[in-house]
Structures are given as C-alpha cells and as structure tokens.
Scaffold this active site. Sequence first.
Site, PDB file in Angstrom:
ATOM      1  N   CYS A  50     -16.389  80.761 -10.975  1.00 42.60           N
ATOM      2  CA  CYS A  50     -16.417  81.062 -12.402  1.00 42.60           C
ATOM      3  C   CYS A  50     -15.244  81.933 -12.833  1.00 42.60           C
ATOM      4  O   CYS A  50     -14.788  81.841 -13.973  1.00 42.60           O
ATOM      5  CB  CYS A  50     -17.723  81.769 -12.775  1.00 42.60           C
ATOM      6  SG  CYS A  50     -19.174  80.713 -12.668  1.00 42.60           S
ATOM      7  N   HIS A  99      -6.271  89.439   1.120  1.00 41.19           N
ATOM      8  CA  HIS A  99      -6.862  89.053  -0.167  1.00 41.19           C
ATOM      9  C   HIS A  99      -8.149  88.254   0.036  1.00 41.19           C
ATOM     10  O   HIS A  99      -9.183  88.564  -0.573  1.00 41.19           O
ATOM     11  CB  HIS A  99      -5.856  88.226  -0.963  1.00 41.19           C
ATOM     12  CG  HIS A  99      -6.418  87.665  -2.233  1.00 41.19           C
ATOM     13  ND1 HIS A  99      -6.678  88.448  -3.344  1.00 41.19           N
ATOM     14  CD2 HIS A  99      -6.809  86.406  -2.568  1.00 41.19           C
ATOM     15  CE1 HIS A  99      -7.185  87.705  -4.308  1.00 41.19           C
ATOM     16  NE2 HIS A  99      -7.290  86.465  -3.857  1.00 41.19           N
TER      17      HIS A  99
END
Length: 565
Positions: A50, A99
Amino acid sequence: MSLLVVGLSHRSAPVSVLERASLHADAQTKLLQDTVAAEPAAEGAVLATCNRIELYADVDKFHAGVAELSTLLAQHSGVGLEELTPYLYVHYEDRAVHHLFSVACGLDSMVVGEGQILGQIKDSLARAQELHTAGRLLNDLFQQALRVGKRAHSETGIDRAGQSLVTFGMEQLALGAPVEIWARDKRALVIGAGSMSSLAAATLARAGVAEIAIANRTPERAERLAAILGEGDDTDVLARAVPMDSVPFELTRADVVVSCTGATGLVLTADAIAAGAGSRTGRPVVVDLDEEAAAETPPGPTSAGADEGCPLDLSAVRPGFSVMGEAAVAGMDAATLEQHAAWAASGTVDRRESARGGPGADAELIGALAATASTVGRIPERRRPEPVAEPPRPEPVLFLLDLAMPRDIDAAAHRLAGVRLVDIESLAEASADAPMAADVDQVRRIVSDEVAAFGAAQRAAHITPTVVALRTMAADVVAGEIARLEGRLPGLDDKHRAEITQTVRRVVDKLLHAPTVRVKQLAAEPGGAGYADALRTLFDLDPETVASVSRAEESTEKNAENRGP
C-alpha cells in the site's frame, strides 16, 4: 554482480503519487519479466504494498542499472519518468540489504513495528520464484530478510512500537476511544477478501462488532472468509457474504466500512456514501462546501495593474485583501503610492464596491498610506481578513477506512457531514507523530548485525567457486602425475600405487588447506572481493572453469527449490 534497489514509498513520495504509481498483479509480472530481460540485470523482484513500490535487481553496472530500473518503474507504473524521478530512492549493495532488512522488521513502515510486511515480502519472493526471476542473490536476500524480521519480533518489543495498519486505522476512526468500546455492537461492511481485508474483518470481529458483511468480486472468497469468522472460538459475530451489487444497500445499514480491493477505480463514490449515511439520519447528508465555495467565489479585482494607466502590477495580491488597500501597496515607496492614489481617484476603471465605501474610499486610504510612508518611512502592515468560524460538524454516523492503493473510497467523503473517512493519506499524517518505542534501537542493532553477517556470507560465497576450481585443478594435477608414474613404473603393484596416490593427495591438501581457509576468511571481510581475482591470477585458473562451478551450484540450488522442503 551487485544488489540494487530503486523505489518510492510514503517516506519519499506523497500519497497521490504512490496511488498513481501502484502496480496491479499483471503489471508486477510484466515488470519482473522486463527487468531480467534488460541488459544490466540478471535477477529481479518487486515489493509492492500500500505504501511502497520497490524493484530489486542483481546488476553488473550501477549507473546503467539505476537508469534502467527507474525507466522500467516509470513505464509500468504509468507515471512519467520526469515526474517520478524526484520521489525515487536508490540503495546499493550493503545499503540495499540494510534497507530490506529494516523494511522486514517494520522500521520503515507507516506504522512502526507492524508485522504485515513479512507476509508481503514472502509473497514478493514467491512471485519472483514462480517467474524464475530470483536467482541465488535475491533468494538468499529475501529469505534472510524474513528470518531477520521474525527475529526482531521475537527478541524485542517492536510490536509495542506500533500496530498493524488496520489497528492503527481503527484507532483513528475511534477518535481516541478504545477500539473495543467504539466497535461494540456496530454493523460492519468489509469490501474485499484479500489479506488486508481479512485482517480487518478479524480485527473488527475481535473488537466486538455485532455483524460483518463481506463483499468481494469473487463470491467464493467472501463466503470462505465469512465461514472462518463465523467459526472462530474467540468471537461471537454474525458474518455473511454479500454480492458486490448489494454494497449500496449494505451502506444504508453499516456503521463501519473497510475497503481494500485491487480495483483501479473508485469502489465507493461520494454520492453512494452520502445516500448511505443519509438513510441512517433520516435527512440528507450535507456536503461541507467551505473549500469549494472559497474556490468558486469570484475574487476581487486582483489584477488592477493590468488596467490602463495603473502604475502598479497588482497581480500577486491574494484574494481577501482590498486590492487598493494595505495588501496591494505594502512595501511600495511614497512616490509610487501617490501615483496610484491619483489613478484610483480618477474613477476611469470600473471596480467593485469595497467594504470601505467604494473606489473613493480606497483612493483616500491609499493617499493616507502614502502620507504615512513619507512621514514615518514605512508602510503599515497588511491587515488580514478576520478568520471565519467554521460551524461544528455533526457526530459521524458512518465510519470509513480505506486501506487500498489506489484508493477505493472517493476522497470527497472527507467533506460529507456525518461521515468520518480515514485513508492512507490521513494515516500517513497521523503516524508521523506516533511515538516510537525504545525497542526500535534494539531492532536497529539487530539489523546492523544481520547486514554485516549477510555481507560476509555473500563475500565468502563469492570466492567459493574459485576455491573449488583451484582444488579441482590440483586434483587434475595429482591424477596426471599418478598416470605418468604408472607409465614409468608399469610393474607397480596396487598396494604401492594406492599408497603413493594417497601420499601425493595429502601433500597437496596440506599445501592448499591454510591458503584456502585464510582466503575465505579474508574474502568475508569488507573489501575482500579482490581475493578471488588474486587467487585466479596466482594459480592461472581458467575463468570459464570458475564460471562453470558457479552455474553448477546454482543449478543444484534451483533443483532443490523446485523439489520443495
């Protein structure tokens, strides 16, 4: 080859851009196929949620890889490259590993610590494996990311730092009240039956809603979810599946609506929501038009400078100020003000009446301002319009939670009286001020340690084919010398031949043992990639032999993956 990630998320891009750049399942498949077909990339994986879209690849050239991956993201997202580029971030090698591990632990989520991202990473890896775009590097990376994420959740209290996006959204709907009290005995409508919608339905059931209607384009999935909710031991909720075309009717009954589908257009329009909420109150839901009215109200003559003879350019004057009062002339010198006062007093231009009594009053005011400027050397400060008190909004009768990207629910619902809408954009704003638990620091340390360990393992693995090739070459040398010995001593019996062969092999193994062990240790350290090249050069190893070892190892691993656990 080196790991590269190019992407954008709620931290780098506004929700409006993320919404437009979202990738449906078919687009993700095509993006992966085009990525591995591109020259710089050998492997590829897409992580699309999302609030993030990231493309991971194993590339042989950094700059070419960045250019290619950025172009592919723009092509498949439908957002132009020039528009997309300012919002993209790039991570390379160890930073890319750091990351993904941070993402897996929930450190980079909109709600810190949420655990749903682990399922999304797992789905991303499964998709890449199914399409055969994930090789050794990305398989190792994503599987390790899943392990790191699970470790962070099991060894720390990162779960206390935040909640799932669903829980956080419901807390926003509840306006500070406990979700269990807010949700008690309400009727809910859940649109969609995917992982996020299923989690929302389960959360609502545990919170104590009385009824949940589930609408999905595939009726079987809605029925299956309703059956699971109805059979739960920890809830007492009436769950039922409804067809999508009955959603307008269900809106007239529902108190809470959660929507998360893969639709590319709106699922709920403002008109449908207004009709549903209006049926609850017995009167029409009024649209709050404060913003629209301000935009549609004709502004005052803000371009007086364009009129014939006007000595000033007033095009920058903000609506709400008198165009011939303080707002128009602040900062002007006295001589120019006098010229403008004379022009305003001439009355040759048709202007609307002002609150001060018309053009004449404005001209007198400007003249007074000019006189003040010449006396005290400055212009009085601007006078801003008096703030207009907003009428209180009625208590909401319909609560909407939109977890889809792109959005399912018309953003115009924010302006409907009696309706409260929480969507991805408002969640991003609310989560910016959410407190972070002390456990976050511990998770960051875990991530740093795991990144170092992963890098060491990858560097060590990188030299393994070279070491294997070296030992293969040594074995070939031993075999050749034994064959030559047999030619010179044809009468050598089997016992002595075996003893000589074993002795030669032990000598070679002892000579190679310390260097190969040490070179693996050195290669695992930062900057150790050059040891493989040095080994190949010192022993004159054939690069193709080393490459064939790598291909054989990858083929073995792929066969093991296909066989499954």
